[in-house]
Every structure is written in structure tokens, then in C-alpha cells.
Scaffold this motif. Structure first.
Motif, short mmCIF file in Angstrom:
data_model
loop_
_atom_site.label_atom_id
_atom_site.label_comp_id
_atom_site.label_asym_id
_atom_site.label_seq_id
_atom_site.Cartn_x
_atom_site.Cartn_y
_atom_site.Cartn_z
N THR A 145 39.96 37.06 25.97
CA THR A 145 40.69 38.41 25.91
C THR A 145 39.71 40.06 25.83
O THR A 145 40.14 41.20 25.01
N CYS A 146 38.49 39.53 25.37
CA CYS A 146 37.56 40.41 24.71
C CYS A 146 37.93 41.54 26.23
O CYS A 146 37.39 41.76 27.22
N SER A 147 38.13 42.85 26.31
CA SER A 147 38.27 44.15 26.51
C SER A 147 36.97 45.27 26.24
O SER A 147 37.41 46.52 26.15
N ILE A 148 35.52 44.83 25.45
CA ILE A 148 34.56 46.02 25.12
C ILE A 148 33.98 45.89 27.12
O ILE A 148 34.05 47.55 26.80
N ILE A 149 34.21 44.92 27.36
CA ILE A 149 33.53 45.02 28.65
C ILE A 149 34.76 45.37 29.97
O ILE A 149 35.78 44.55 29.78
N ALA A 150 34.77 46.15 30.90
CA ALA A 150 35.94 46.98 31.98
C ALA A 150 36.09 45.64 32.85
O ALA A 150 34.87 44.72 32.98
N PRO A 151 36.75 45.05 32.71
CA PRO A 151 37.26 43.97 33.95
C PRO A 151 36.73 44.66 35.78
O PRO A 151 37.28 45.55 36.09
N GLY A 152 36.38 43.26 36.22
CA GLY A 152 35.74 43.27 37.89
C GLY A 152 37.40 43.45 38.15
O GLY A 152 38.86 42.75 38.05
N CYS A 153 37.67 42.96 39.47
CA CYS A 153 38.40 42.96 40.48
C CYS A 153 38.70 42.40 41.91
O CYS A 153 36.85 41.65 42.03
N LEU A 154 39.93 42.47 42.53
CA LEU A 154 39.36 41.39 44.19
C LEU A 154 39.00 42.34 45.17
O LEU A 154 38.36 41.93 45.87
N ALA A 155 39.24 43.46 44.95
CA ALA A 155 39.31 44.51 46.02
C ALA A 155 37.97 45.22 45.92
O ALA A 155 37.27 45.72 44.80
N GLN A 156 37.25 44.72 47.13
CA GLN A 156 35.63 45.12 46.86
C GLN A 156 36.16 46.08 48.56
O GLN A 156 34.19 44.83 49.36
N PRO A 157 36.23 46.89 49.41
CA PRO A 157 36.28 47.93 50.48
C PRO A 157 35.02 48.25 50.67
O PRO A 157 34.32 48.41 51.67
N ASN A 158 34.04 48.42 49.79
CA ASN A 158 32.47 49.01 50.13
C ASN A 158 31.19 47.97 50.05
O ASN A 158 30.04 47.87 50.28
N ASP A 159 31.31 46.80 49.95
CA ASP A 159 30.86 45.31 49.55
C ASP A 159 30.83 44.91 51.43
O ASP A 159 32.23 43.63 50.91
N PRO A 160 30.51 44.12 52.20
CA PRO A 160 31.04 43.78 53.35
C PRO A 160 31.00 41.98 53.07
O PRO A 160 32.29 41.44 53.65
N ALA A 161 29.77 41.84 52.09
CA ALA A 161 29.83 40.06 51.93
C ALA A 161 30.45 40.22 51.13
O ALA A 161 31.89 39.37 51.07
N ALA A 162 30.81 41.10 49.92
CA ALA A 162 32.04 39.93 49.26
C ALA A 162 33.89 40.89 50.50
O ALA A 162 34.78 39.67 49.69
N LYS A 163 33.91 41.91 50.55
CA LYS A 163 34.95 41.00 51.96
C LYS A 163 35.08 40.27 52.65
O LYS A 163 36.14 39.26 53.03
N ALA A 164 34.01 39.92 53.67
CA ALA A 164 33.96 38.50 53.80
C ALA A 164 34.59 37.49 53.37
O ALA A 164 34.73 36.46 53.49
N LEU A 165 33.82 36.80 52.06
CA LEU A 165 33.59 35.78 51.50
C LEU A 165 35.17 36.23 51.61
O LEU A 165 35.85 35.00 51.27
#
Length: 259
Positions: A145-165
Motif C-alpha cells: 500500500t506504499c503511496s510514495i510512488i504515484a500509481p500507474g494506470c491502464l489508459a495510455q492514449p499517447n503510447d501506440p505500443a501500449a494501446k496495441a497491447l
């Protein structure tokens, strides 16, 4: 001779709900508001069938459906209509409670559905999740539950490779989707000249984690492929999550029950 097979009575697996049995339920047993709703529904159905010139034959699946079908069968305007109607048709009433078998099911082998169900929700969002990014940092902690580092997420509209994945996660079976995650990682690492060794065979969460750690020491590579890395981290964390094994057990039981 064939071996005898022990059969379990359906009532042993799915005991009936308490209360009056299906044969005892009639319109008079329903609350006043529900009785009025049934009569309203029957009137609307009769008007629809009159417009279609339909002489219907009714079938019912479920106790409440039998109430509606019986009320339609005894409805005086409907009886008069059926005497003169020229078109024949069948009407099947199905209790909507039976739809719960699909709505709460664990459908198929879909990685996107597992990620959305297993990982915690991103604060302020209903359709995205928090991805723990600690693995890409030098921070050493066992606190999930460490909150020091901001979490990532699934929405990656600016990354074509991530959208394809992500499309692969939604459209492919889990095994194929995980292989796509490995392929995208290997291609990204190769473009950044990272010392990656492609291995064949089954993809494991540990293997994906070892590939991800190659990006940790290269800030430029980390920045270039941050969206892709977030999706692969979501995959790793989902595959390692104890709820995933429960999911697979639920799915196996549902398939057995369906048979």
C-alpha cells in the motif's frame, strides 16, 4: 457392463429458496404494487400482440414468468383477440433472475477482465486501476500500500505500443496476451539497446519482471516506454495476485456446472 455413476441430485447443489413453491405462487400472492405492474405488463403485451394480429402460445421458465403467462392467458381482452387473430406465434417468458448466472460469471480466459477485477481501482475512476510502480524505482519496500510512488494506470492514449497491447489483452486469450506482452517488451528493449535475452516457452511473471528491470537503470528508455511498462506491470501484478487462482477455480466450476 458399464460402471455405475453416482449422480448428485440438483437440489443438493442448488437448494430451493425458502417460501412458497412454484406451484403455489399466483398473482394474489404478490405485493399490491407488483400485481399492478404485472397487470400493466399484460395489458401492454396484449396491445402489442393485437397490433401484430398474433394468436400466441405462451411458455414460461421460472415461477414469476408462470404468473405473467397465466395472467395473460386468462386476460379477457387477450382471449377475445386470440379468437380472431390470424397469425400464430410462441412467446417465452424467462425469469430475469436466471440472467444472474451470466452477469456474475467469470467469462472465459480474458486478461483485461482479470486485470480490471483484481487490481485496486484508481482513485476517482470507475474503469481504471492502480498499477504499483515501485518495481521501476530504487525504493525497497514490502508494503503493497506504499503511496510514495504515484500509481500507474491502464489508459495510455499517447503510447501506440501500449494501446496495441491493451487491445490484445481484450481480444486474445490470456496465454496469447501474455506472449504479446513479452514480445512488446523485447522489441522495446531492443530499440533501446538494452541487454535482453529472448527466451522461448511459457511466459512467467518472473520473466516479465526481469525484462522490466532492464529499463530501470536507463531513464531515457523508461521515459520512452513508460506506458507499455505500466501495462506489463499490471499483467505481472495480476498474474501474481492470489485472487487470480480463485478466478480460475470459479471458471472451472462454472464450466462443470454448465455441463
Amino acid at each position: 457392463s458399464r460402471p455405475l455413476r453416482h449422480r448428485v441430485a440438483p437440489a443438493a447443489l442448488l437448494p430451493p429458496l425458502p417460501g412458497p413453491g412454484p406451484s403455489e405462487v399466483g398473482l394474489g400472492a404478490l405485493p399490491a404494487g407488483l400485481r399492478a405492474a404485472v397487470r400493466g405488463l399484460v395489458g401492454e403485451l396484449d396491445a402489442l400482440f393485437a397490433a401484430l394480429g398474433l394468436r400466441e402460445e405462451c411458455f414460461a421458465v421460472g415461477a414469476f414468468s408462470r404468473v405473467v403467462a397465466a395472467e395473460l392467458a386468462s386476460y379477457a381482452p387477450a382471449r377475445n383477440r386470440r379468437r380472431t387473430a390470424t397469425n400464430k406465434g410462441s412467446v417465452v417468458f424467462v425469469d430475469r433472475t436466471l440472467d444472474l448466472a451470466g452477469a456474475v460469471g467469470h467469462h472465459g480466459d480474458n486478461l483485461a477482465e482479470k486485470i480490471l477485477s483484481v487490481l485496486p481501482k484508481l482513485p476517482g475512476h470507475k474503469t481504471d486501476v492502480m498499477v504499483n510502480m515501485v518495481e521501476l524505482t530504487a525504493l525497497q519496500t514490502t508494503d503493497e500500500t506504499c503511496s510514495i510512488i504515484a500509481p500507474g494506470c491502464l489508459a495510455q492514449p499517447n503510447d501506440p505500443a501500449a494501446k496495441a497491447l491493451w487491445e490484445s489483452f481484450m481480444n486474445l486469450k490470456q496465454k496469447e496476451a501474455v506472449m504479446e506482452a513479452r514480445r512488446h517488451l523485447v522489441e522495446a528493449a531492443s530499440r533501446e539497446n538494452l541487454p535482453i535475452k529472448m527466451s522461448m516457452g511459457e511466459v512467467t511473471p518472473e520473466q516479465l519482471s526481469s525484462y522490466i528491470k532492464l529499463f530501470k537503470s536507463n531513464l531515457k528508455a523508461l521515459e520512452n516506454h513508460c506506458g507499455l511498462l505500466q501495462l506489463v506491470l499490471a499483467t505481472v501484478q495480476t498474474l501474481k495476485h492470489p485472487q487470480t487462482s480463485k478466478w480460475d477455480n470459479f471458471l472451472a466450476f462454472e464450466r462443470l456446472l454448465l455441463q
